[in-house]
Scaffold this motif. Structure first.
Motif, PDB file in Angstrom:
ATOM      1  N   VAL A   1      29.032  42.885  32.652  1.00  0.00           N
ATOM      2  CA  VAL A   1      29.204  43.605  33.909  1.00  0.00           C
ATOM      3  C   VAL A   1      28.918  42.683  35.093  1.00  0.00           C
ATOM      4  O   VAL A   1      29.621  42.687  36.101  1.00  0.00           O
ATOM      5  CB  VAL A   1      28.262  44.829  33.928  1.00  0.00           C
ATOM      6  N   LEU A   2      27.884  41.856  34.936  1.00  0.00           N
ATOM      7  CA  LEU A   2      27.518  40.910  35.982  1.00  0.00           C
ATOM      8  C   LEU A   2      28.671  39.950  36.272  1.00  0.00           C
ATOM      9  O   LEU A   2      28.923  39.572  37.417  1.00  0.00           O
ATOM     10  CB  LEU A   2      26.274  40.145  35.511  1.00  0.00           C
ATOM     11  N   MET A   3      29.392  39.575  35.217  1.00  0.00           N
ATOM     12  CA  MET A   3      30.467  38.603  35.393  1.00  0.00           C
ATOM     13  C   MET A   3      31.773  39.244  35.864  1.00  0.00           C
ATOM     14  O   MET A   3      32.642  38.566  36.382  1.00  0.00           O
ATOM     15  CB  MET A   3      30.714  37.850  34.077  1.00  0.00           C
ATOM     16  N   LEU A   4      31.908  40.568  35.668  1.00  0.00           N
ATOM     17  CA  LEU A   4      33.216  41.188  35.892  1.00  0.00           C
ATOM     18  C   LEU A   4      33.282  42.220  37.008  1.00  0.00           C
ATOM     19  O   LEU A   4      34.358  42.543  37.474  1.00  0.00           O
ATOM     20  CB  LEU A   4      33.686  41.855  34.591  1.00  0.00           C
ATOM     21  N   ALA A   5      32.143  42.769  37.437  1.00  0.00           N
ATOM     22  CA  ALA A   5      32.218  43.903  38.368  1.00  0.00           C
ATOM     23  C   ALA A   5      32.299  43.462  39.818  1.00  0.00           C
ATOM     24  O   ALA A   5      32.570  44.274  40.691  1.00  0.00           O
ATOM     25  CB  ALA A   5      31.038  44.839  38.155  1.00  0.00           C
ATOM     26  N   GLY A   6      32.067  42.209  40.114  1.00  0.00           N
ATOM     27  CA  GLY A   6      32.210  41.744  41.486  1.00  0.00           C
ATOM     28  C   GLY A   6      30.926  41.708  42.285  1.00  0.00           C
ATOM     29  O   GLY A   6      30.799  40.968  43.243  1.00  0.00           O
ATOM     30  N   ASN A   7      29.951  42.558  41.918  1.00  0.00           N
ATOM     31  CA  ASN A   7      28.589  42.482  42.454  1.00  0.00           C
ATOM     32  C   ASN A   7      28.429  42.715  43.946  1.00  0.00           C
ATOM     33  O   ASN A   7      27.478  42.239  44.553  1.00  0.00           O
ATOM     34  CB  ASN A   7      27.950  41.129  42.104  1.00  0.00           C
ATOM     35  N   VAL A   8      29.369  43.440  44.579  1.00  0.00           N
ATOM     36  CA  VAL A   8      29.186  43.787  45.980  1.00  0.00           C
ATOM     37  C   VAL A   8      28.465  45.134  46.046  1.00  0.00           C
ATOM     38  O   VAL A   8      28.875  46.078  45.387  1.00  0.00           O
ATOM     39  CB  VAL A   8      30.550  43.902  46.689  1.00  0.00           C
ATOM     40  N   VAL A   9      27.369  45.195  46.839  1.00  0.00           N
ATOM     41  CA  VAL A   9      26.650  46.466  46.932  1.00  0.00           C
ATOM     42  C   VAL A   9      27.345  47.362  47.946  1.00  0.00           C
ATOM     43  O   VAL A   9      27.127  47.255  49.143  1.00  0.00           O
ATOM     44  CB  VAL A   9      25.188  46.257  47.375  1.00  0.00           C
ATOM     45  N   GLU A  10      28.219  48.214  47.440  1.00  0.00           N
ATOM     46  CA  GLU A  10      28.931  49.146  48.301  1.00  0.00           C
ATOM     47  C   GLU A  10      29.196  50.386  47.491  1.00  0.00           C
ATOM     48  O   GLU A  10      29.314  50.306  46.281  1.00  0.00           O
ATOM     49  CB  GLU A  10      30.304  48.575  48.674  1.00  0.00           C
ATOM     50  N   MET A  11      29.317  51.517  48.185  1.00  0.00           N
ATOM     51  CA  MET A  11      29.753  52.702  47.466  1.00  0.00           C
ATOM     52  C   MET A  11      31.214  52.467  47.097  1.00  0.00           C
ATOM     53  O   MET A  11      32.050  52.268  47.982  1.00  0.00           O
ATOM     54  CB  MET A  11      29.607  53.910  48.399  1.00  0.00           C
ATOM     55  N   PRO A  12      31.565  52.405  45.810  1.00  0.00           N
ATOM     56  CA  PRO A  12      32.942  52.087  45.429  1.00  0.00           C
ATOM     57  C   PRO A  12      33.894  53.186  45.872  1.00  0.00           C
ATOM     58  O   PRO A  12      33.573  54.364  45.749  1.00  0.00           O
ATOM     59  CB  PRO A  12      32.878  51.981  43.899  1.00  0.00           C
ATOM     60  N   ASP A  13      35.071  52.808  46.427  1.00  0.00           N
ATOM     61  CA  ASP A  13      36.023  53.836  46.868  1.00  0.00           C
ATOM     62  C   ASP A  13      37.285  53.879  46.018  1.00  0.00           C
ATOM     63  O   ASP A  13      38.109  54.759  46.162  1.00  0.00           O
ATOM     64  CB  ASP A  13      36.378  53.645  48.348  1.00  0.00           C
ATOM     65  N   SER A  14      37.476  52.905  45.106  1.00  0.00           N
ATOM     66  CA  SER A  14      38.593  53.005  44.173  1.00  0.00           C
ATOM     67  C   SER A  14      38.198  52.275  42.900  1.00  0.00           C
ATOM     68  O   SER A  14      37.178  51.581  42.875  1.00  0.00           O
ATOM     69  CB  SER A  14      39.859  52.384  44.766  1.00  0.00           C
ATOM     70  N   ILE A  15      39.011  52.416  41.839  1.00  0.00           N
ATOM     71  CA  ILE A  15      38.590  51.778  40.596  1.00  0.00           C
ATOM     72  C   ILE A  15      38.855  50.283  40.602  1.00  0.00           C
ATOM     73  O   ILE A  15      38.381  49.566  39.736  1.00  0.00           O
ATOM     74  CB  ILE A  15      39.218  52.423  39.332  1.00  0.00           C
TER      75      ILE A  15
END
Lengths: 290, 290
Positions: free
Chosen positions: B224-238
């Motif tokens: 997950v650390l390598m793939l999710a992008g790691n920006v702390v934001e409320m996600p608005d799309s998948i």
């Protein structure tokens, strides 16, 4: 009509299963294919250069093996002893053995990054080990303990009760029975579990970053910091620009090692079941003649 | 192994020593989980006292260096990615298990199972690397950078698929053969036997397996650390990037001090609570069926 639905369901199940196999096979072959070209004797024997972009991973392999050694030395005797106690108990609900087993189930499911937090707070800070091979190895020992106990306990339980009755009728004490009869009979199964534990330890990353540390040089002692192969893959892929090639090569090496380990575990497990069933048959035969 | 109680078979002195040593090892091993939890709690106390639980939700953002500790975006990201992974792994894993148990010829079933077991041992960092090199560029065509909730869910789904498939197969295997034979005698076709008899009978085991997979997905870090992008934001799309609780620990543990460090331990404690609850539920379900 009914047979049409039946065929349709068969087709769906079959294609889902084929998809799973295809994707899993794709991942496995892809990893090996991308990395295998860079594997060479130099890669295994030389220290990394240019932040890992060139050179090899020799000190990283040494650190990995040292961490693994610490973890096994700490975990194996404790797991063997604990499994000996648990295997002798009927796990009555809310009895002590049942409670201990549930605790170990929860321990087995603790996320590895949480083990990292614990290892950092306990081994590195509270016990003053700092970032070191020792702290990383002991954190890993806590992680692989449940799986080692589980497999050892199953191995011990699989030893036929006849063996114990025979030993008891000969007047052997429980201690002697355990060391001379149960343990040798269960040895292949225990070895298979050990190999699985080694595989788990080699695969671990998150628990090691903040316990064993990050440095690429060869650790001078167990109190020195060192980087495992899995941490190296992560670092090369995420933190070093153009580090992908070396990350792929290390990943291919790690996966190849795990494939070998897996094959070893399988053959040990089949040997274990063959040994127990074979021995009982032999015993039966010899008993007839005596 | 045969069950002995302290008073029955023999009361030799050496046996007393053996019993004490093995039982205390079992208790030490089981107590490690309490040690882990105790350390997490003691490291969390400063944050809970000084910052307070409420501020983990009410703070404006996650800027630990300027004293802002809002964990909600990360909790939401963890839950979303876990849910995505389960949605991928559940249908495919259950189909694979049904195929293996009811459709595949024996020789293929053995190898199919081995492939799945093998994949359950592949390190998460290797899955992460594969996702980064192979999958992220493909997902990037849908928009975004390729490091997103979707990429992380896909790879995580692949990683927990073996857990779902293996536990489901174990549950299906334990359905009594007479029940299936009864279905055949009533003239059920194969798909009806599976849908009406096997799956309902194995329901508990399958649910337990899904809970274990959920615990694993929730605690997974490296991929997950390598793939999710790691920006702390409320996600608005998948296809938006996000940072999970586990990734946050791994990213910030290296430099976190004082209150910030303590907040990371609070998130560790939160993770362990979720995992312990799902594992206990899974354990209770499985145990009752036996």
């Amino acid at each position: 009509m009914n047979s049409l639905t039946d065929r349709l369901v068969s087709l769906m199940i079959g294609s889902a299963a084929a998809l799973v196999a295809a994707v899993l096979g794709w991942v496995l072959l892809d990893i090996l294919y991308r990395g295998i070209g860079d594997l060479s004797w130099e890669f295994l024997a030389q220290p990394p250069e240019d932040a890992g972009r060139s050179g090899g991973i020799a000190p990283i392999i040494v650190s990995t093996m040292l961490i693994l050694m610490v973890a096994l030395i700490a975990a194996v005797p404790l797991s063997l002893s604990a499994a000996a106690a648990l295997a002798q108990q009927r796990h009555r609900r809310f009895g002590w053995a049942w409670i201990a087993s549930r605790c170990l189930d929860v321990l087995a499911a603790v996320p590895s990054v949480v083990f990292g937090l614990f290892g950092n707070a306990f081994f590195c800070v509270a016990l003053g080990m700092g970032y070191s091979i020792l702290a990383g190895g002991l954190t890993l020992a806590c992680m692989i303990l449940p799986i080692l106990i589980h497999t050892t306990e199953h191995g011990l339980r699989a030893v036929p009760a006849d063996y114990h009755y025979a030993a008891a009728s000969l007047g052997l004490s429980r201690t002697t029975t355990f060391f001379r009869i149960t343990l040798p009979a269960a040895l292949p199964a225990i070895a298979a579990g050990l190999v699985l534990g080694i595989g788990r330890a080699l695969a671990e990353t998150a628990a090691l970053i903040f316990t064993a540390g990050y440095v690429t040089r060869q650790p001078e002692s167990l109190m020195g910091s060192g980087r495992s192969m899995s941490v190296h893959i992560f670092d090369m892929a995420m933190n070093v620009p153009a580090g992908d090639g070396r990350a792929n090569a290390t990943a291919a090496l790690l996966v190849a090692m795990l494939l070998i380990i897996n094959a070893a575990a399988m053959s040990l497990a089949s040997k274990a079941s063959a040994k127990l069933s074979g021995q009982t048959a032999e015993d039966m035969n010899s008993r007839q003649y005596v | 192994m045969t069950k002995w109680s302290l008073s029955t078979l023999s009361r030799l002195k050496s046996d007393w020593l053996f019993t004490v040593v093995t039982r205390s090892s079992a208790c030490v091993a089981a107590a490690i989980v309490f040690l882990v939890v105790a350390f997490l709690i003691s490291e969390s106390i400063p944050a809970i006292r000084q910052i307070g639980v409420g501020r983990f939700i009410t703070d404006a953002s996650w800027h630990p260096l300027s004293d802002q500790f809002n964990l909600t975006p990360m909790i939401v990201a963890s839950l979303t990615i876990t849910l995505g992974a389960i949605l991928i792994a559940a249908p495919l894993g259950i189909s694979a298990a049904i195929y293996c148990q009811f459709y595949a010829p024996t020789a293929i079933a053995v190898w199919y199972r081995r492939l799945i077991e093998l994949l359950s041992g592949i390190p998460s960092v290797v899955f992460g690397l594969w996702g980064l090199v192979v999958l992220a560029p493909i997902v990037a065509r849908l928009g975004g950078s390729g490091q997103s909730i979707l990429t992380a869910s896909l790879v995580l789904g692949l990683m927990i698929l073996p857990t779902v498939a293996l536990t489901t197969q174990a549950a299906l295997r334990s359905v009594p053969g007479e029940w299936l034979a009864g279905g055949a005698a009533l003239g059920f076709c194969r798909s009806s036997t599976i849908r009406r008899i096997a799956l309902p009978a194995a329901r508990r085991g399958i649910l337990g397996g899904l809970l274990l997979a959920l615990a694993r997905a929730m605690g997974e870090t490296m991929a997950v650390l390598m793939l999710a992008g790691n920006v702390v934001e409320m996600p608005d799309s998948i296809v938006a990037p996000a940072r999970t609780l586990t990734a946050n620990i791994a990213l910030e543990m290296g430099y976190a001090t004082a209150g910030h460090r303590s907040v990371l331990f609070v998130s560790g404690l939160f993770l362990i609570a979720i995992v312990a609850v799902s594992v206990s539920l899974a354990g209770f379900g499985g145990a009752v069926d036996e």
